[in-house]
Structure formats: C-alpha cells, structure tokens
Scaffold this active site. Structure first.
Site, PDB file in Angstrom:
ATOM      1  CE  LYS A 195      -7.848  -8.215  -6.902  1.00  0.00           C
ATOM      2  NZ  LYS A 195      -8.355  -7.822  -4.925  1.00  0.00           N
ATOM      3  CE  LYS A 248      -9.121  -5.125  -8.739  1.00  0.00           C
ATOM      4  NZ  LYS A 248      -9.054  -5.260  -7.834  1.00  0.00           N
TER       5      LYS A 248
HETATM    6  C1  PBG Z   1      -7.977  -6.363  -2.112  1.00  0.00           C
HETATM    7  C2  PBG Z   1      -7.911  -4.580  -3.712  1.00  0.00           C
HETATM    8  C3  PBG Z   1      -7.165  -4.359  -5.369  1.00  0.00           C
HETATM    9  C4  PBG Z   1      -7.745  -3.608  -5.444  1.00  0.00           C
HETATM   10  C5  PBG Z   1      -9.237  -3.550  -5.455  1.00  0.00           C
HETATM   11  N1  PBG Z   1      -8.893  -4.392  -3.843  1.00  0.00           N
HETATM   12  C6  PBG Z   1      -5.682  -5.120  -4.929  1.00  0.00           C
HETATM   13  C7  PBG Z   1      -4.887  -6.334  -4.981  1.00  0.00           C
HETATM   14  O1  PBG Z   1      -5.421  -7.290  -5.090  1.00  0.00           O
HETATM   15  O2  PBG Z   1      -3.691  -6.702  -5.475  1.00  0.00           O
HETATM   16  C8  PBG Z   1      -7.044  -2.997  -7.025  1.00  0.00           C
HETATM   17  C9  PBG Z   1      -7.568  -2.284  -7.952  1.00  0.00           C
HETATM   18  C10 PBG Z   1      -6.684  -1.197  -8.482  1.00  0.00           C
HETATM   19  O3  PBG Z   1      -5.358  -1.675  -8.898  1.00  0.00           O
HETATM   20  O4  PBG Z   1      -7.376   0.189  -9.162  1.00  0.00           O
HETATM   21  N2  PBG Z   1      -7.762  -7.244  -2.852  1.00  0.00           N
END
Ligand code: PBG
Length: 327
Positions: A195, A248
């Site tokens: 991520k 992601k």
């Molecule tokens: C929470 C989380 C996020 C997303 C999914 N879970 C935001 C982040 O990490 O700031 C992003 C999902 C999206 O942008 O569609 N940690």
C-alpha cells in the site's frame, strides 16, 4: 516460395474471433464493492469527489447490499465513520461500533454476499493516523494490539474476511494470532501488503473523514518509487499468514501487480482507489472520456496485469454492463 506473412489483423477482423482469442476475462465474480457506513437512519449522503458514491446508514446499506448481491457481486468492502473520534480510535473495536453493527445487519439480511471489513484506525482517531501517536509519531508495536482487537471485533460481528490497511509492521501476524485465539481460525486475512503513500486516496479521505491532522502517512505507507520493496512487504505478509495479498492503488502500479502475481502466484487483489474513480468520473462529466468504455478498459487492464480480485467503486456499474455482455 516466399515466407507467408503473419497478419495479426486476421484475428481482429470479426467480433466473434476477437472473443475467441481474448486473453483476459472481466467478470462480476472478480469484483469487490467498497461502501461507507454511517450512524443514523435513512441517510444517503453523496460524496462530492466520488460522484455516484454515498455514505449510508445501516438501513440503506442493507438495501445496497441486497442490490449488490442481486447483481452477482461477491463481496462488499466495508468502511465505517464513527460517532466520535478519540486518540486511540476506540469505536474501531467497540462491540456496537458502526462497522460491527453494519456487519451484523448485512449478514442478517443478505445471505449470498461476503462482508470484508477494512481494519484500520484512521477514521476513528482524532489525529487521523492509522496507529497510536506518541510524541508526534506513529508507534508501530503499540498499534498492533489495537488492530488485533479491531479484527477480532469484526470477526465476532460476523465478518467473512478482514483486510488490514494500516501498514504497521507485523500486523498480519498479530491479527492472525488474535483471530486464532478468539476461535476464528477460519477467518481469512486480505492484507493491504503493498500500500503506497498515494495522493490518489484524496477523495476517500473526504468520504471517510480520515485526513491526518498533522503530517502525512509516509512513515508507514510505501514510497511510490519502490517496486522491489513491495515484493518484500508481500513476502512478509504471506509469512505472517496473509491469505490474499493486495496492491494499492491499482492503475499507476500495474507493474507491481504484475510482479506480485509472477513472484508469488497467490490470490492477488488490486484496489482501484478513489482517485482513479474520480479521474474517470470527472473527465466523463466534462464529456472528455466515454465513461463506460474507459471503466471496462481500466478494470480489464488491472485483471490483465495479474489481479484476481478488483476492488472498485465501479463494481455495480461494471456488473450491470457485464451482465448485458457489453464489452
Ligand atoms: C485507510 C484506508 C485508506 C484507503 C483505504 N483504506 C486511506 C488512506 O490510507 O489514507 C483508500 C481507499 C481509496 O482511496 O479508495 N487506511
């Protein structure tokens, strides 16, 4: 005799031939639909930067879940917005927290739909970070215990799978151990393994009200410039017991998706995030792109790169199109 010329166009001439030789299939079976639950009743609050997406109270979510299941979508990815935030994000692991209530309600009303829960603290903490903050920085090991509590509370509510998105080191192992101890040996973990600290999450942070109140997430989410490191993150998560791994965002990171599939060959999800959705929606609203075609092309490309599962806000739109064979 002259060597016969190979003409790739021969197989492109007719739609039926193109169908026969198509390498990648996009099916509703591949899709996961992210949804946002809020407290209240009868609430369907549009998210401005994600046209077509809303924050829903649980009664509305039940309808949405029925709808999604009816379209053949196999799973929801559930996010929650708490009533109150505090430094330790306590609603994230409260028995009657928004996600816990929503899981119970959806599982009670719809039988043929998986509910996957996002395991994180950032929507629930007053500082907006994904972990415990001490002396201005996010503490890894102190966070693990809370994340494990979140995951167990989701499993207790009936979640079919938990998906940790926080990027703390060791959280998959901590969650696996806690689930096993709690009697949830059969609850799988879909780990947000690679991520990235991405600006493509912008619209989500509006939707989930989870913008960090100081600093950013670069001390725990990955540097967008790194690909080799993603393989290491994935290997760690698998070692700790991840059942499904995730990359992601999706579109700007298809090389990472492709490498992950080639190197590990395990079930792989790619999350096409809020910013990817917003870009397509915005350009379509301006009349600059053909929304349906771009959507199917983007989702197919994510599958072609190697993702088995595509998490997308377009899930319902895509399911509708795929059902009618529009490809
Ligand atoms: C929470 C989380 C996020 C997303 C999914 N879970 C935001 C982040 O990490 O700031 C992003 C999902 C999206 O942008 O569609 N940690």
């Amino acid at each position: 005799m002259a060597q016969a010329m190979f003409r790739p166009r021969r197989l492109r001439e007719k739609a039926l031939l193109r169908r026969l030789v198509r390498e990648t299939r996009l099916s509703v079976d591949d899709l996961v639909y992210p949804v946002f639950a809020v407290h209240g009743r009868g609430v369907r609050e549009p998210i401005a930067s994600m046209p077509g997406q809303v924050r829903m109270s649980i009664d509305e979510l039940q309808k949405e879940a029925k709808d999604a299941a009816g379209m053949g979508i196999p799973a929801l990815l559930l996010f929650g917005l708490p009533e109150d935030k505090d430094p330790r994000g306590s609603e994230a692991y409260a028995e009657d927290g928004i996600v816990q209530q929503a899981v119970r309600a959806v599982k009670d009303t719809v039988s043929d739909l998986l509910v996957v829960t996002d395991v994180c603290l950032c929507q629930y903490t007053s500082h907006g970070h994904c972990g415990v903050v001490e002396q201005g920085s996010v503490r890894n090991d102190a966070t693990l215990e809370l994340l494990a509590r979140v995951a167990v509370s989701h499993a207790e509510a009936g979640a079919d799978m938990v998906a940790p998105s926080d990027m703390m080191d060791g959280r998959v192992g901590a969650i696996r151990e806690a689930l096993d101890e709690g009697g949830f040996v059969d609850t799988p973990i879909m780990a947000y393994s690679a991520k990235y600290a991405s600006a493509f999450y912008g619209p989500f942070r509006e939707a989930a009200d989870s913008t960090p109140q100081f600093g950013d997430r670069r001390s725990y989410q990955m540097d967008p410039a790194n690909g080799v490191e993603a393989m290491r993150e994935i290997a760690l998560d698998l070692d700790e017991g991840a059942d499904i791994i995730m990359v992601k965002p999706a579109l700007p990171y298809l090389d990472v998706v492709s490498r992950a599939k080639a190197e590990f060959g395990v079930p792989l999800a790619a999350y096409s995030v809020s910013g990817e959705y917003a870009m397509i929606k915005a350009a379509a609203q301006l009349g600059w792109l053909d929304e349906k075609r771009v959507m199917i092309e983007a989702l197919t490309a994510i599958r072609r790169a190697g993702a088995d599962i595509v998490i997308t806000y377009f899930a319902k739109d895509a399911a509708r199109l795929l059902e009618h064979g529009e490809r």
